[in-house]
Design a protein around this motif. Sequence first.
Motif, short mmCIF file in Angstrom:
data_model
loop_
_atom_site.label_atom_id
_atom_site.label_comp_id
_atom_site.label_asym_id
_atom_site.label_seq_id
_atom_site.Cartn_x
_atom_site.Cartn_y
_atom_site.Cartn_z
N CYS A 64 0.42 -1.58 0.17
CA CYS A 64 0.26 -0.44 -0.40
C CYS A 64 0.64 1.30 0.12
O CYS A 64 0.90 1.83 -0.93
N SER A 65 1.66 1.00 0.95
CA SER A 65 2.99 1.89 1.40
C SER A 65 3.71 2.98 -0.47
O SER A 65 3.79 3.97 -0.78
N ASP A 106 6.91 -2.23 6.38
CA ASP A 106 7.54 -2.84 6.96
C ASP A 106 8.35 -4.35 6.42
O ASP A 106 8.49 -5.16 6.46
N ASP A 108 8.21 -4.59 3.22
CA ASP A 108 8.86 -3.80 1.64
C ASP A 108 10.62 -4.54 2.37
O ASP A 108 11.32 -4.72 1.18
N GLY A 138 -0.25 -4.67 4.58
CA GLY A 138 -1.86 -4.27 3.92
C GLY A 138 -1.88 -4.90 2.86
O GLY A 138 -3.35 -4.65 2.55
C1 LIG Z 1 8.45 -11.15 -4.64
C2 LIG Z 1 7.47 -10.54 -4.54
N1 LIG Z 1 6.75 -11.29 -3.63
C3 LIG Z 1 5.27 -11.43 -2.70
C4 LIG Z 1 5.29 -10.63 -3.30
C5 LIG Z 1 3.30 -10.02 -3.18
N2 LIG Z 1 2.96 -8.77 -1.53
C6 LIG Z 1 2.80 -7.72 -2.73
S1 LIG Z 1 2.80 -6.28 -1.05
C7 LIG Z 1 2.97 -7.39 0.26
C8 LIG Z 1 3.87 -6.95 1.94
C9 LIG Z 1 3.74 -5.51 1.46
O1 LIG Z 1 3.67 -5.27 3.23
P1 LIG Z 1 4.16 -4.04 3.29
O2 LIG Z 1 5.62 -3.68 2.86
O3 LIG Z 1 4.41 -4.00 4.95
O4 LIG Z 1 3.40 -2.84 2.66
P2 LIG Z 1 1.94 -2.16 3.32
O5 LIG Z 1 0.88 -2.68 1.97
O6 LIG Z 1 1.64 -2.83 4.56
O7 LIG Z 1 2.47 -0.55 2.72
C10 LIG Z 1 3.83 -8.96 -0.30
C11 LIG Z 1 4.06 -9.58 0.15
C12 LIG Z 1 5.26 -9.71 -3.97
N3 LIG Z 1 4.02 -8.42 -4.89
N4 LIG Z 1 6.31 -10.03 -4.14
#
Ligand SMILES: Cc1ncc(C[n+]2csc(CCOP(=O)(O)OP(=O)(O)O)c2C)c(N)n1
Length: 317
Positions: A64-65, A106, A108, A138
């Motif tokens: 999301c971020s 977090d 990422d 998220g």
């Molecule tokens: C190589 C790879 N693994 C997994 C994903 C799936 N994926 C997309 S966003 C994400 C997690 C995002 O979490 P965070 O970095 O905390 O960001 P937030 O959405 O909470 O802001 C995952 C596992 C992906 N896009 N690419």
Amino acid sequence: MFGIKSDWSLEVKDRYFTLDDYCGVEPRWCTGCGDLGILTAMHKVCREAQLLPEKIVSVSGIGCSSRLPHYMGTYGFHGLHGRALPVACGIKSRRPDLDVWVATGDGDCFSIGAAHWVHALRYNMDITIIVFDNGIYGLTKKQTSPTTPEEYLTNTHPGGSLLPPLNPLTVTLGVTNVSFVAQMVDWNPPLLYETLKAAHDHKGTSFVRIIQRCPVYMEQRSLDLQNDPADLLLLKHDDGIPVPDTVQKMFKNQLEHNPYDLGAAFTVAANTEKIPLGLLYRNPNARRYDEMTRRGLNMTDEERLKGLNEALDKFAV
Ligand SMILES: Cc1ncc(C[n+]2csc(CCOP(=O)(O)OP(=O)(O)O)c2C)c(N)n1
Ligand code: SF4
Ligand SMILES: [Mg+2]
């Protein structure tokens, strides 16, 4: 005619940039998402510093971020999950004239991008890293991240997260050559602005962990902190994050903390009872890798060719 471009100066007319000049498309974050406040603070820092929009680049991974580059009216790079930092370092090494901001989550930064996190801190290039830490994945709808609280129910741990959360501050402070470490919450706009401004002003890699609200998948964590600021500890120092008088009154717990003292920074960071807000550490003398990689960037094509030939001649037998 195409060739190696060594002159990046643009002719820019004098003008005053307003907040609108730094805005991209309408954000698609949920109502009440802390990302919105962080974006606004970034826009304000850019406006106050009158940064040229065409000299800014925001880089992100996935999450999301990481949608942030779409919401900046500047150059941007919405990259691959976990890979924002190598992209940012690459940009800075070739284009030291650009203001490079990194938006990462977090998951990422601390999970899939953890190796890049460590090395980018050590490189200490002049970039600003903002970690949007909502304690959860998220975008992919509530999976455990490295900072998810223990026992919190998630889709990957329906019985509750099994391990105590990673402490991003102690990990960051432990990296050789680290030069700027701060922590803030997204719901205090004056302090958030001052934190991002100080981070941007710092020459070297600024690491700012922002405890960010995700009312959809991690509501209680920030509600608890908002309702009872007794768990927060405001760090104060003349060389720290400036704290407006009106804001200071909000904090029951305050500590005079010297940001040049790495040992003291560790002590503050390791205390899981009181969450420190402000500048934990700064070292203006840490070596910067971007100052090394920029050498020779302004060479003419002839000078490059000569240098190449001289280097190759060393292998002549
Ligand atoms: C190589 C790879 N693994 C997994 C994903 C799936 N994926 C997309 S966003 C994400 C997690 C995002 O979490 P965070 O970095 O905390 O960001 P937030 O959405 O909470 O802001 C995952 C596992 C992906 N896009 N690419
Ligand atoms: S899911 Fe959470 S982090 Fe993602 S946009 Fe919605 S509130 Fe923000
Ligand atoms: Mg997250």
